[in-house]
Design an enzyme around this catalytic site. Structure first.
Site, short mmCIF file in Angstrom:
data_model
loop_
_atom_site.label_atom_id
_atom_site.label_comp_id
_atom_site.label_asym_id
_atom_site.label_seq_id
_atom_site.Cartn_x
_atom_site.Cartn_y
_atom_site.Cartn_z
N ASP A 1 17.00 10.93 30.31
CA ASP A 1 17.84 10.11 29.64
C ASP A 1 17.22 8.71 29.59
O ASP A 1 17.47 7.59 28.88
CB ASP A 1 19.15 10.10 29.52
CG ASP A 1 19.59 9.63 30.87
OD1 ASP A 1 18.73 9.32 31.82
OD2 ASP A 1 21.03 9.46 31.24
N SER A 2 16.09 8.40 30.35
CA SER A 2 15.31 7.12 30.56
C SER A 2 14.42 7.10 29.18
O SER A 2 13.97 6.10 29.09
CB SER A 2 14.46 7.31 31.86
OG SER A 2 13.78 8.33 31.86
N ASP B 1 18.28 16.01 30.79
CA ASP B 1 19.32 15.31 31.37
C ASP B 1 20.50 15.48 30.19
O ASP B 1 20.02 15.14 28.92
CB ASP B 1 18.88 13.75 31.07
CG ASP B 1 18.73 13.43 32.74
OD1 ASP B 1 19.00 13.86 33.56
OD2 ASP B 1 17.88 12.15 32.82
N LYS C 1 20.33 18.46 33.93
CA LYS C 1 20.55 17.69 34.98
C LYS C 1 21.81 16.81 34.46
O LYS C 1 22.03 16.37 33.32
CB LYS C 1 19.34 16.87 35.39
CG LYS C 1 19.65 15.83 36.57
CD LYS C 1 18.25 15.16 37.10
CE LYS C 1 18.05 13.85 36.30
NZ LYS C 1 18.67 12.67 36.17
N GLU D 1 24.76 13.48 36.33
CA GLU D 1 24.72 12.46 37.47
C GLU D 1 26.33 12.55 37.84
O GLU D 1 27.19 12.88 36.98
CB GLU D 1 24.68 11.11 36.75
CG GLU D 1 23.11 10.81 36.18
CD GLU D 1 22.85 9.44 35.81
OE1 GLU D 1 23.81 8.75 35.79
OE2 GLU D 1 21.91 9.37 35.02
N GLU E 1 18.62 8.97 43.77
CA GLU E 1 17.81 7.68 43.45
C GLU E 1 18.38 6.32 44.27
O GLU E 1 19.47 6.15 44.49
CB GLU E 1 18.37 7.49 41.96
CG GLU E 1 17.78 6.26 41.51
CD GLU E 1 17.73 6.34 39.74
OE1 GLU E 1 18.02 7.24 39.36
OE2 GLU E 1 17.45 5.29 39.16
#
Ligand code: KIV
Length: 272
Positions: free
Chosen positions: A52-53, A91, A121, A123, A190
């Site tokens: 999602d970057s 993501d 993925k 978070e 991270e």
């Protein structure tokens, strides 16, 4: 003798587990479009993350929060079309799984069905356990992400190193074990201290992939625009640049402008 990743026809979540067991480091990079994903796959990367970057490097947003599920699916479709060997992980964007595991499952199913990606993925640890279990129960491989979790940036307020103190470090360790127990196939860590990464990596059997988390992880991930030197403003200590593409691209564009203005381009040979 070939390595685990060289001998695999396609990289799967099982290949990654074998790589960890045999001490072979795992390489992972982000990609968001067909052309870049093709180059990255052909170069031999094991895992491509449609991160999602994309919200930052493709769309120019300040954070990862604005990107939508439809936009992530668009990027994932473009990447999957290019890839022959790498494992493609996508993501789940902000707002699709936090606090509502049914919504999380729906989003994960849309990603898998509409893009053809191989895994998702998301978070967080304990607080998203229900979403993780529900997605896993549908047979979708899930990768966790702990430490600096950019979708929660407004909760933490800064992008500084996480889990420096004992309380946060112990919570992170517990979350990593929980993700393994739930059935995640891997974890991204991270921006945490290198020795905490060592402890986590040695405490779980699943692969741990670090970004700004030191050398002890089972593998490393970077955002491709950062490691290729396309982004210029982002200069954290952990970032190694393997090219200076911003200079190369700027020079090429300036050369083109010059040739158009001076009527050098196109030449006799470059027309019909
Ligand atoms: O979105 C992303 O690029 C990521 C990496 C930083 C791991 O989650």
């Amino acid at each position: 003798m070939s390595t685990v990743s060289q001998s695999a026809k396609r990289i799967t979540v099982h290949t990654l587990k074998k790589m960890k067991a045999q001490g072979e480091k795992i390489s992972m990079l982000t990609a968001y479009d067909y052309s870049m994903a093709k180059l990255v796959d052909e170069a031999g990367i094991e895992v491509i993350l449609v991160g999602d970057s994309a919200s930052n490097v493709m769309a120019g947003h300040e954070t990862t929060l604005p990107i939508t599920l439809d936009q992530m699916i668009y990027h994932a479709q473009s990447v999957v079309r290019a890839v022959k060997k790498s494992l493609v992980v996508v993501d789940l964007p902000f707002g699709t799984y936090q606090g509502n595991s049914r919504k999380g499952l729906e989003a994960a199913i849309r990603i898998m069905k509409e893009s053809g990606a191989h895994a998702v993925k998301l978070e967080g640890g304990e607080q998203v356990a229900e979403s993780i279990s529900r997605i896993l129960s549908a047979g979708i491989p899930v990768m966790g992400h702990l430490g600096l979790i950019p979708q929660s940036i407004y909760k933490f307020g800064t992008y500084t190193v996480r889990a420096k103190g004992d309380t946060e470090a112990n919570q992170l360790l517990a979350d990593a074990k929980l993700l393994e127990d739930l059935g995640c196939f891997g974890i991204v860590l991270e921006k945490i201290p290198n020795l905490l990464t060592k402890e986590v990596t040695e405490s779980v059997q699943i692969p741990v992939i670090g970004i700004g988390a030191g050398k002890h992880a089972d593998g490393q991930v970077l955002v491709i625009h950062d490691m290729l030197g396309i982004t210029q403003e982002f200069n954290p200590r952990f970032l190694r640049r393997y090219a200076s593409l911003s200079e190369t691209i700027t020079d090429a564009v300036k050369g083109y402008i010059n040739d158009v203005k001076s009527k050098d381009f196109p030449s006799e040979d470059e027309q019909y």
